[in-house]
Design a protein around this motif. Structure first.
Motif, mmCIF file in Angstrom:
data_model
loop_
_atom_site.group_PDB
_atom_site.id
_atom_site.type_symbol
_atom_site.label_atom_id
_atom_site.label_comp_id
_atom_site.label_asym_id
_atom_site.label_seq_id
_atom_site.Cartn_x
_atom_site.Cartn_y
_atom_site.Cartn_z
ATOM 1 N N GLU A 35 54.952 67.016 40.760
ATOM 2 C CA GLU A 35 53.561 66.807 40.298
ATOM 3 C C GLU A 35 53.145 66.165 39.211
ATOM 4 O OE1 GLU A 35 52.700 71.158 39.662
ATOM 5 O OE2 GLU A 35 52.779 71.701 41.898
ATOM 6 N N GLU A 36 54.070 65.854 38.339
ATOM 7 C CA GLU A 36 53.832 65.015 37.122
ATOM 8 C C GLU A 36 53.736 63.656 37.575
ATOM 9 O OE1 GLU A 36 56.958 65.739 34.356
ATOM 10 O OE2 GLU A 36 56.002 67.806 33.884
ATOM 11 N N GLN A 37 54.384 63.194 38.483
ATOM 12 C CA GLN A 37 54.724 61.797 39.184
ATOM 13 C C GLN A 37 53.129 61.771 39.998
ATOM 14 O OE1 GLN A 37 57.527 60.976 41.879
ATOM 15 N NE2 GLN A 37 56.919 58.730 42.007
ATOM 16 N N SER A 38 52.818 62.495 40.555
ATOM 17 C CA SER A 38 51.465 62.694 41.359
ATOM 18 C C SER A 38 50.264 62.599 40.639
ATOM 19 C CB SER A 38 51.545 63.882 42.317
ATOM 20 O OG SER A 38 52.491 63.796 43.506
ATOM 21 N N GLN A 39 50.305 63.307 39.506
ATOM 22 C CA GLN A 39 49.156 63.480 38.639
ATOM 23 C C GLN A 39 49.183 62.048 37.813
ATOM 24 O OE1 GLN A 39 47.237 65.717 38.072
ATOM 25 N NE2 GLN A 39 46.146 64.439 36.791
ATOM 26 N N ALA A 40 50.303 61.326 37.278
ATOM 27 C CA ALA A 40 50.206 59.983 36.762
ATOM 28 C C ALA A 40 49.712 58.949 37.862
ATOM 29 C CB ALA A 40 51.714 59.715 36.482
ATOM 30 N N GLN A 41 50.125 59.148 39.069
ATOM 31 C CA GLN A 41 49.574 58.226 40.039
ATOM 32 C C GLN A 41 48.192 58.452 40.068
ATOM 33 O OE1 GLN A 41 51.892 58.996 43.664
ATOM 34 N NE2 GLN A 41 53.613 57.544 43.030
ATOM 35 N N TYR A 42 47.584 59.716 40.229
ATOM 36 C CA TYR A 42 46.266 59.870 40.365
ATOM 37 C C TYR A 42 45.515 59.596 39.317
ATOM 38 C CZ TYR A 42 41.886 62.601 40.643
ATOM 39 O OH TYR A 42 40.644 63.030 40.320
ATOM 40 N N ASP A 43 46.117 59.762 37.978
ATOM 41 C CA ASP A 43 45.178 59.210 36.607
ATOM 42 C C ASP A 43 45.335 57.745 36.649
ATOM 43 O OD1 ASP A 43 45.053 61.904 35.949
ATOM 44 O OD2 ASP A 43 46.623 61.818 34.486
ATOM 45 N N LYS A 44 46.298 57.061 37.200
ATOM 46 C CA LYS A 44 46.101 55.685 37.294
ATOM 47 C C LYS A 44 45.045 55.061 38.224
ATOM 48 C CE LYS A 44 49.008 51.537 37.781
ATOM 49 N NZ LYS A 44 47.865 50.553 37.903
ATOM 50 N N PHE A 45 45.171 55.857 39.382
ATOM 51 C CA PHE A 45 43.936 55.380 40.466
ATOM 52 C C PHE A 45 42.809 55.768 40.005
ATOM 53 C CE2 PHE A 45 41.452 56.977 44.097
ATOM 54 C CZ PHE A 45 41.357 55.836 44.649
ATOM 55 N N VAL A 46 42.347 56.756 39.320
ATOM 56 C CA VAL A 46 41.115 57.162 38.680
ATOM 57 C C VAL A 46 40.740 55.900 37.671
ATOM 58 C CG1 VAL A 46 39.565 58.752 37.580
ATOM 59 C CG2 VAL A 46 41.165 59.664 39.260
ATOM 60 N N GLU A 47 41.468 55.865 36.757
ATOM 61 C CA GLU A 47 41.394 54.585 35.941
ATOM 62 C C GLU A 47 40.817 53.145 36.572
ATOM 63 O OE1 GLU A 47 43.597 52.249 32.171
ATOM 64 O OE2 GLU A 47 44.297 54.191 32.969
ATOM 65 N N ASP A 48 41.902 52.978 37.440
ATOM 66 C CA ASP A 48 41.725 51.620 38.293
ATOM 67 C C ASP A 48 40.251 51.654 39.037
ATOM 68 O OD1 ASP A 48 44.128 50.824 37.170
ATOM 69 O OD2 ASP A 48 45.120 50.974 39.135
ATOM 70 N N SER A 49 40.011 52.635 39.778
ATOM 71 C CA SER A 49 38.805 52.762 40.336
ATOM 72 C C SER A 49 37.642 52.812 39.400
ATOM 73 C CB SER A 49 38.714 54.290 41.229
ATOM 74 O OG SER A 49 39.686 54.500 42.183
ATOM 75 N N THR A 50 37.612 53.502 38.368
ATOM 76 C CA THR A 50 36.767 53.334 37.300
ATOM 77 C C THR A 50 36.224 52.016 36.928
ATOM 78 O OG1 THR A 50 36.987 55.643 36.441
ATOM 79 C CG2 THR A 50 35.623 54.327 35.172
ATOM 80 N N VAL A 51 37.207 51.278 36.527
ATOM 81 C CA VAL A 51 37.178 49.672 35.917
ATOM 82 C C VAL A 51 36.577 49.172 37.199
ATOM 83 C CG1 VAL A 51 38.605 47.892 35.504
ATOM 84 C CG2 VAL A 51 39.062 49.985 34.196
ATOM 85 N N ASP A 52 37.188 49.082 38.491
ATOM 86 C CA ASP A 52 36.636 48.405 39.507
ATOM 87 C C ASP A 52 35.249 48.526 39.898
ATOM 88 O OD1 ASP A 52 37.154 46.822 41.736
ATOM 89 O OD2 ASP A 52 37.250 48.292 43.207
ATOM 90 N N LYS A 53 34.884 49.961 39.864
ATOM 91 C CA LYS A 53 33.750 50.447 39.938
ATOM 92 C C LYS A 53 32.606 49.712 39.020
ATOM 93 C CE LYS A 53 30.288 54.248 40.442
ATOM 94 N NZ LYS A 53 30.342 55.599 40.163
ATOM 95 N N THR A 54 32.902 49.773 37.668
ATOM 96 C CA THR A 54 32.033 49.005 36.884
ATOM 97 C C THR A 54 31.931 47.638 36.909
ATOM 98 O OG1 THR A 54 32.860 50.846 35.118
ATOM 99 C CG2 THR A 54 31.921 48.772 34.139
ATOM 100 N N ALA A 55 33.072 47.013 37.156
ATOM 101 C CA ALA A 55 32.992 45.609 37.437
ATOM 102 C C ALA A 55 32.149 45.335 38.625
ATOM 103 C CB ALA A 55 34.558 45.300 37.932
ATOM 104 N N LYS A 56 32.306 46.135 39.742
ATOM 105 C CA LYS A 56 31.333 45.764 40.966
ATOM 106 C C LYS A 56 29.787 46.134 40.685
ATOM 107 C CE LYS A 56 35.064 46.211 44.221
ATOM 108 N NZ LYS A 56 35.670 46.721 45.287
ATOM 109 N N ASN A 57 29.611 47.013 39.905
ATOM 110 C CA ASN A 57 28.373 47.294 39.394
ATOM 111 C C ASN A 57 27.593 46.139 38.606
ATOM 112 O OD1 ASN A 57 27.874 49.808 40.821
ATOM 113 N ND2 ASN A 57 28.712 51.013 39.041
ATOM 114 N N LYS A 58 28.437 45.565 37.828
ATOM 115 C CA LYS A 58 28.024 44.373 36.955
ATOM 116 C C LYS A 58 27.848 43.331 37.917
ATOM 117 C CE LYS A 58 28.717 45.401 32.576
ATOM 118 N NZ LYS A 58 27.897 45.566 31.590
ATOM 119 N N ASP A 59 28.706 43.059 39.016
ATOM 120 C CA ASP A 59 28.664 42.222 39.895
ATOM 121 C C ASP A 59 27.376 42.219 40.894
ATOM 122 O OD1 ASP A 59 29.544 39.818 41.288
ATOM 123 O OD2 ASP A 59 30.152 40.805 42.828
#
Length: 141
Positions: A35-59
């Motif tokens: 569960e800790e490993q899955s939570q860490a992967q999920y948190d990283k995915f959410v962070e990456d997705s947020t950064v990607d979404k922000t970049a795409k919105n700027k684009d």
């Protein structure tokens, strides 16, 4: 002798409960780690997705502004083309109107040369008259 089973080797009910407890503890530890490993992967995915979404919105914003600007430039270019085309059409109509008066198809080359020679001679005579040279010549006669 009656069958005694394997009671001596197993340790009875307490032994069975200890095995169940150890299995449960092992399973709980593995589950928590997973569960800790899955939570860490999920948190990283959410962070990456947020950064990607922000970049795409700027684009999207940049490309929308660029599209608007280029659409405006296109409109101006079309307007310029239209006015330039009108000017060209007007100039071509004027050219076609002037063409017959400029091109005299009935006169041969020799006749044009003779006319030009006569014109040059008369212009030279007029220049002499204006300069006063011809008056001296006329007084001598």
């Amino acid at each position: 002798k009656p069958y005694q089973g394997m009671q001596g080797e197993s340790g009875g009910v307490v032994g069975m409960l200890e095995v169940i407890q150890s299995d449960f503890a092992r399973l709980e530890t593995e589950t928590k780690a997973s569960e800790e490993q899955s939570q860490a992967q999920y948190d990283k995915f959410v962070e990456d997705s947020t950064v990607d979404k922000t970049a795409k919105n700027k684009d999207i914003e940049y490309k929308s502004n660029k599209k608007d600007s280029e659409t405006e430039d296109l409109g101006e270019a079309k307007a310029d083309l239209e006015s330039t085309q009108k000017e060209l059409d007007s100039a071509l109509r004027y050219y076609e109107k002037l063409k017959p008066s400029c091109v005299d198809a009935g006169v041969s080359y020799e006749e044009r040369v003779a006319r030009r020679k006569e014109e040059i001679e008369s212009l030279q005579e007029a220049l002499r008259i204006l300069n006063g040279e011809d008056l001296a010549f006329m007084q001598d006669q």
